[in-house]
Design a protein around this motif. Sequence first.
Motif, PDB file in Angstrom:
ATOM      1  N   HIS A 568       0.821  -1.221   0.000  1.00 38.09           N
ATOM      2  CA  HIS A 568       0.000   0.000   0.000  1.00 38.09           C
ATOM      3  C   HIS A 568       0.852   1.267   0.000  1.00 38.09           C
ATOM      4  O   HIS A 568       0.340   2.344  -0.331  1.00 38.09           O
ATOM      5  CB  HIS A 568      -0.933  -0.004   1.215  1.00 38.09           C
ATOM      6  N   ILE A 571       3.286   2.886  -5.171  1.00 39.90           N
ATOM      7  CA  ILE A 571       2.316   3.205  -6.226  1.00 39.90           C
ATOM      8  C   ILE A 571       2.811   2.583  -7.530  1.00 39.90           C
ATOM      9  O   ILE A 571       3.826   3.021  -8.082  1.00 39.90           O
ATOM     10  CB  ILE A 571       2.140   4.722  -6.387  1.00 39.90           C
ATOM     11  N   THR A 615       6.930  -0.871  -9.729  1.00 37.13           N
ATOM     12  CA  THR A 615       7.071   0.046  -8.598  1.00 37.13           C
ATOM     13  C   THR A 615       8.529   0.461  -8.523  1.00 37.13           C
ATOM     14  O   THR A 615       9.355   0.027  -9.333  1.00 37.13           O
ATOM     15  CB  THR A 615       6.627  -0.622  -7.275  1.00 37.13           C
TER      16      THR A 615
END
Length: 1187
Positions: A568, A571, A615
């Motif tokens: 989480h 991004i 990521t």
Amino acid sequence: MLKKQHICAGRVPLILFLCQMISALDVPLDPKLLDDLVQPPTITQQSPKDYIIDPRENIVIQCEAKGKPPPSFSWTRNGTHFDIDKDPLVTMKPGSGTLVINIMSEGKAETYEGVYQCTARNERGAAVSNNIVVRPSRSPLWTKERLEPIILRNGQSLVLPCRPPIGLPPAIIFWMDNSFQRLPQSERVSQGLNGDLYFSNVLPEDTREDYICYARFNHTQTIQQKQPISLKVISVDELNDTIAANLSDTEFYGAKSSKERPPTFLTPEGNESHKEELRGNVLSLECIAEGLPTPIIYWIKEDGTLPVNRTFYRNFKKTLQIIHVSEADSGNYQCIAKNALGAVHHTISVTVKAAPYWIVAPQNLVLSPGENGTLICRANGNPKPRISWLTNGVPVEIALDDPSRKIDGDTIIFSNVQESSSAVYQCNASNKYGYLLANAFVNVLAEPPRILTSANTLYQVIANRPALLDCAFFGSPMPTIEWFKGTKGSALHEDIYILHDNGTLEIPVAQKDSTGTYTCVARNKLGMAKNEVHLEIKDPTRIIKQPEYAVVQRGSKVSFECKVKHDHTLIPTIMWLKDNGELPNDERFSTDKDHLVVSDVKDDDGGTYTCTANTTLDSASASAVLRVVDVPNPPFDLELTNQLDKSVQLTWTPGDDNNSPIKKFIIEYEDAMHEAGLWRHQAEVSGTQTTAQLKLSPYVNYSFRVMAENGIGRSMPSEASEQYLTKAAEPDQNPTAVEGLGTEPDNLVITWKPLNGFQSNGPGLQYKVSWRQKDGDDEWTSVVVANVSKYIVSGTPTFVPYLIKVQALNDVGFAPEPAAVMGHSGEDLPMVAPGNVHVNVVNSTLAEVHWDPVPPKSVRGHLQGYRIYYWKTQSSSKRNRRHIEKKILTFQGSKTHGMLPGLQPYSHYALNVRVVNGKGEGPASTDKGFHTPEGVPSAPSSLKIVNPTLDSLTLEWDPPSHPNGILTEYILKYQPINNTHELGPLVDLKIPANKTRWTLKNLNFSTRYKFYFYAQTSVGSGSQITEEAITTVDEGKKAMASRQVDIATQGWFIGLMCAVALLILILLIVCFIRRNKGGKYPVKEKEDAHADPEIQPMKEDDGTFGEYSDAEDHKPLKKGSRTPSDRTVKKEDSDDSLVDYGEGVNGQFNEDGSFIGQYSGKKEKEPAEGNESSEAPSPVNAMNSFV
């Protein structure tokens, strides 16, 4: 250990290498560290050893070095000091040793040719560059020469020499014409490594006057050209004339025969030659042969094989090249030139020599005072190179003595070094083919530990992957490194962690609990340093919904889904690729968070689509293949071959199958003569065939087309083939569906289905129609008619069998003789009525009729059956006198009996019988009357309850509308119903037949009763009618109840009653639905026990029935009646119906007399009988029972 070294080298840019053997330090190239540490000079950049310069530009000789303090630079030229201050054209760049010689303003490049060497020096030592040989490039002109024209006989060999001038560097040679177009080369004509142009044999097309050799000097970007060479290739006769005329002023090459000859080598000469090449270079071997026909060159290596992946063939296999040659490539190589007349061999002995190359080059040493170390310089070559040492640019033999230094061949051993031992050493390895020069310094330092990794560095690592925490350090002596986790943790050990020599801490499999703060501590005898870093463990990025393999049709839409799960705090960016490249820049491709959608899919869209989620720490990807399919493209190139009278071979080329294999080909034809524009099916073949042998019919102008079919569908038709007209022939078939039927008593109409144009097989299609009586001896009567489908024969006797034939013919001839079919001339009405008609009454609703058949000849047509007309004259009770239309039942075939169902009980009927043929009915038989016995009555017409009192109820009713006999009495049954809808005891009561009113007394007050009421005849009980009613409430008890506590005004009671009312309403709805579907009170079983026996199913042995119908058959059947608001039950109108006996007006009996007849007729509308059972109580009445 190998794993650690690999990780050190690839992972950490600032390394600290601890050599196990010599305990040496390497100074990290950290700017802050270098600012503080002294270091001997190191050469970082220099010009190449063989430095060829452009004489048109300034000369730049590079020499760059680093050190602390910064080094100073000096140069030697040709072994002596080069004083740059005395030459105004020579300058040295500031802060650098690079020389710039300005020859563009004045001076010449040749003046500065020589061998240059640069020295970089500071207080810790001196480093020297290679010997740099500076030479200007040269591109000399060709010497002028007079080139005579060359005349050759066709087939002779030729070598056109180039002999370019010697330049620096050597020129690149190529041959062109006056238009600067390269001359074509082949196995016959090619350029050798020396630049000459070789002809294995000449041809007339080689004749030209502009064979020009060009030399390109890349360094100066100039091209020089030789004088053009003229070549003429002539035949023998032309050659003789030319010799006679020009012998004095021409150069003539040979007088050999131009006949075919075996190969000989143009280069190299002889059977053997030698080639020497240096290790690492490209070995090029060349063999060029002449001969007629042109020889082919082959290469082999004696006692070995040519190295795979390093061997290449150039110049039409005339040149063999081996790249990165080594000593193992030495040996004998053989080239073989071969043509149809023989072969020739040449052996090239190859020797590979080697300039010096490093095995171990010396490395810089950083030592602390009192430590030991070694410098190693090992090189190899062929011949083996000589090793010599220099210190600070001076041969070690004449340099100042250093007690800590000992030289042992290719190794210098240092013991108990001091700061004065710092110096730069040079190792020189040389042989006849070159030299190697390497600088390596010894730097003696005393420094406390320093940690070079930034403080509080944050490392983020994906779970279950290795984590590498850097601790770049420096110190002299070399510090020891320890790692700690947390503020109070103990030192981390290698049972769980990996401690690398460069200070890096490796966690092989990082987990969530690896998160935290880690401290690196460096110690030596001069001090200690520490640094903290932080580690965070992140969840890996995963693709939880991968795109799936898709097969879509061209023009449709396809969607790929890619759902990503990630940490989480990270991004991800989603990127879609097609075939590992970017998506096409096309608006048909659209992406959102989870999907890639391709609209209007095209063929080029097929491929592999990859979803990549990136990521900052990791990535995940998944791929799916898109296969674009469609119906096949149409076949093309249709061709007709093997054209015969009744067959032809069709060949075609399949179109693209559009990624779905073709399963079959469909072939269609068009008959342009008879059915232009209409394509019909001809044949089908498998998808692997591209030819078909087609059967043809005569006199057809064929065109063919082909369609391909795959799993998606069928292609568009191909272009039509050429037309092919087959020859005419007699018809090979006759008309079908031949019939003979008369439309009048004195004619015979012959009909048939005519042939179509395709079946005619030729022009002039006609028909020969033939007929004769079947039972006579008459000859066939024939007539030829045009292409029609009917012929009428007049004046025939009535209903006589005929034999008929219809034969096709055209201008070529007749079709095969047809088979005769039987027909009949026209029918007339039957002449005789059936006799001996009598009736057997089976029961009150069924009668059986018998009659005698009429003579066959009196039928005068096809016997279709017998028809019974019957009707009701009047009721026996004479209560209902009305007119009834006649009803009809038809029994097909030769039946002599039949059943009349659906009769009215207790009634008078009359009937007659007639015979029927295709023309119509014959005369009727004499009317026959019969009487039906009594039956059970219908239900009373109405029932209502009036004048309810506290303990009595009065019933009023109307008699049954259909008594079906004489009523004997009425039966009344009733029983109470409580509030839970349970039935009480049943009471029976008989009432005289003449009554229409009855009062029941001594009933319970405020009680609901259910009544069952029906009439009886001597036969039995009829259908019942039901009703419900309630006696009135006792006022005295009602007043008493009013004096009690009125609980109805209490809130809890109101809520309870609402819940009970809702439950009751639901139960009532369920009961109502069930009753409509056949649910009933328990008393219903008793009602069923008294069902009318007259309506029980008829067994087969009771007789069979004809089909009944009249104008009222289609009225909806009523299942019951609803109680009107005045509590009077009215019965719906209903006639006896025979719908249960058949399907309609065309029902039939079987051979045993079962019903196959038909009923028709009309009757006046009668009052309907009551239903056999009453309907379920309406919701309104049901609610009343709970009041």
